[in-house]
Design an enzyme around this catalytic site. Structure first.
Site, PDB file in Angstrom:
ATOM      1  N   LEU A 115      -0.027   0.178  -6.651  1.00 10.10           N
ATOM      2  CA  LEU A 115       0.890   1.302  -6.463  1.00 10.10           C
ATOM      3  C   LEU A 115       1.698   1.184  -5.168  1.00 10.10           C
ATOM      4  CD1 LEU A 115      -1.374   4.266  -7.618  1.00 10.10           C
ATOM      5  CD2 LEU A 115       0.636   3.348  -8.805  1.00 10.10           C
ATOM      6  N   SER A 116       1.803   0.004  -4.613  1.00  2.59           N
ATOM      7  CA  SER A 116       2.538  -0.154  -3.352  1.00  2.59           C
ATOM      8  C   SER A 116       4.033   0.135  -3.505  1.00  2.59           C
ATOM      9  CB  SER A 116       2.336  -1.559  -2.785  1.00  2.59           C
ATOM     10  OG  SER A 116       2.957  -2.525  -3.608  1.00  2.59           O
ATOM     11  N   MET A 117       4.555   0.040  -4.755  1.00  2.51           N
ATOM     12  CA  MET A 117       5.978   0.316  -4.982  1.00  2.51           C
ATOM     13  C   MET A 117       6.185   1.604  -5.780  1.00  2.51           C
ATOM     14  SD  MET A 117       8.161  -1.723  -3.566  1.00  2.51           S
ATOM     15  CE  MET A 117       9.624  -1.536  -4.568  1.00  2.51           C
TER      16      MET A 117
END
Length: 265
Positions: A115-117
């Site tokens: 979920l980093s982006m």
């Protein structure tokens, strides 16, 4: 009365053995025996074949089943030798060659594992990454790129996070926020480029860290994740060499309800 019965039996026998063919052949086990049928009315001669009855050769016997070749290798060999097989193999290798050519030179698929982006990408999204334009035009701010991680990222992932070396070599996806020559600073939750606060509607939340000010060196860019507080990105491991960029993310193609390029500037 007895004479009448004899006459009826004789007529029935001559009618039974009357036929259109002069000869009829019976198998006896030793030779073919021909039964003569006279066309003369009232005449019949029935030979006696004790050996024929003893041999039971009149009984129906099941036809033997043809042998079946269950050897898969033999079946494949026959298929390869057939015209259809040769055409199928030719089509397969041509398709494979075209797919590999596209994969390594023009476009390739990528899978989002974290979920980093977020919210631009969610876990499980699959996107197309084009690899041509990086050779003919420079990298711009706000573009989403896929890249091979630099050495500093690998060292941090192995030394501080205890990950395997192979894991540290996997490609990453982030957003370019600054290009060479830009002065970058993150303060009070906002990103500043050359002193100007940036409008970033694609981010999940304001940054909870301070960064910079620093100037991006030549041949490098600075990349950050859209999920600013949950991304191992450039504010931790530094600048990204532009040569490490694999390509630009162009659109999400799976799942179908996520189809499009929203947030990819």
């Amino acid at each position: 009365m007895r004479s009448l019965n004899l006459l009826l039996v004789a007529l029935a026998a001559s009618s039974y053995f009357a036929g259109t063919s002069a000869f009829q052949t019976f198998p006896t086990g030793h030779a073919n025996v021909k039964l003569w049928k006279s066309h003369s009315p009232g005449y019949s001669r029935v030979p006696h074949f004790p050996a024929l009855r003893a041999s039971n050769q009149w009984e129906d016997k099941p036809n033997p089943k043809p042998p079946q070749d269950d050897n898969i290798i033999a079946q494949l060999q026959r298929w390869f030798k057939s015209e259809e097989g040769r055409e199928d193999v030719k089509t397969y290798f041509i398709s494979l060659g075209i797919a590999l050519l596209l994969r390594f030179t023009i476009v390739e698929p990528r899978f989002i594992p974290s979920l980093s982006m977020y919210p631009t990408f969610e876990v499980g999204d699959q996107l197309a990454v084009e690899k041509v334009t990086k050779r003919i035009k420079p990298l711009y701010r706000q573009e989403v790129v896929v890249f091979n991680p630099p050495q500093t990222f690998r060292e941090i992932l192995v030394d501080q996070y205890g990950q395997k070396e192979s894991k540290s070599r996997e490609a990453l996806i982030k957003r370019i926020v600054a290009i060479e020559g830009d002065e970058v600073e993150v303060k009070r939750g906002k990103l500043y480029i050359n002193g100007d606060v940036q409008d970033e509607p694609y981010t999940n939340e304001d940054a909870e860290y301070e960064f910079g000010p620093v100037t991006v060196p030549p041949g490098n860019v600075l990349v950050l994740g859209d999920n600013r507080n949950h991304s191992l990105d450039g504010h931790i491991w530094g600048f990204l060499p532009a040569k490490n960029v694999i390509g630009r993310a162009v659109f999400v193609y799976w799942p179908p309800w996520r189809l499009g390029n929203d947030g990819m500037y």
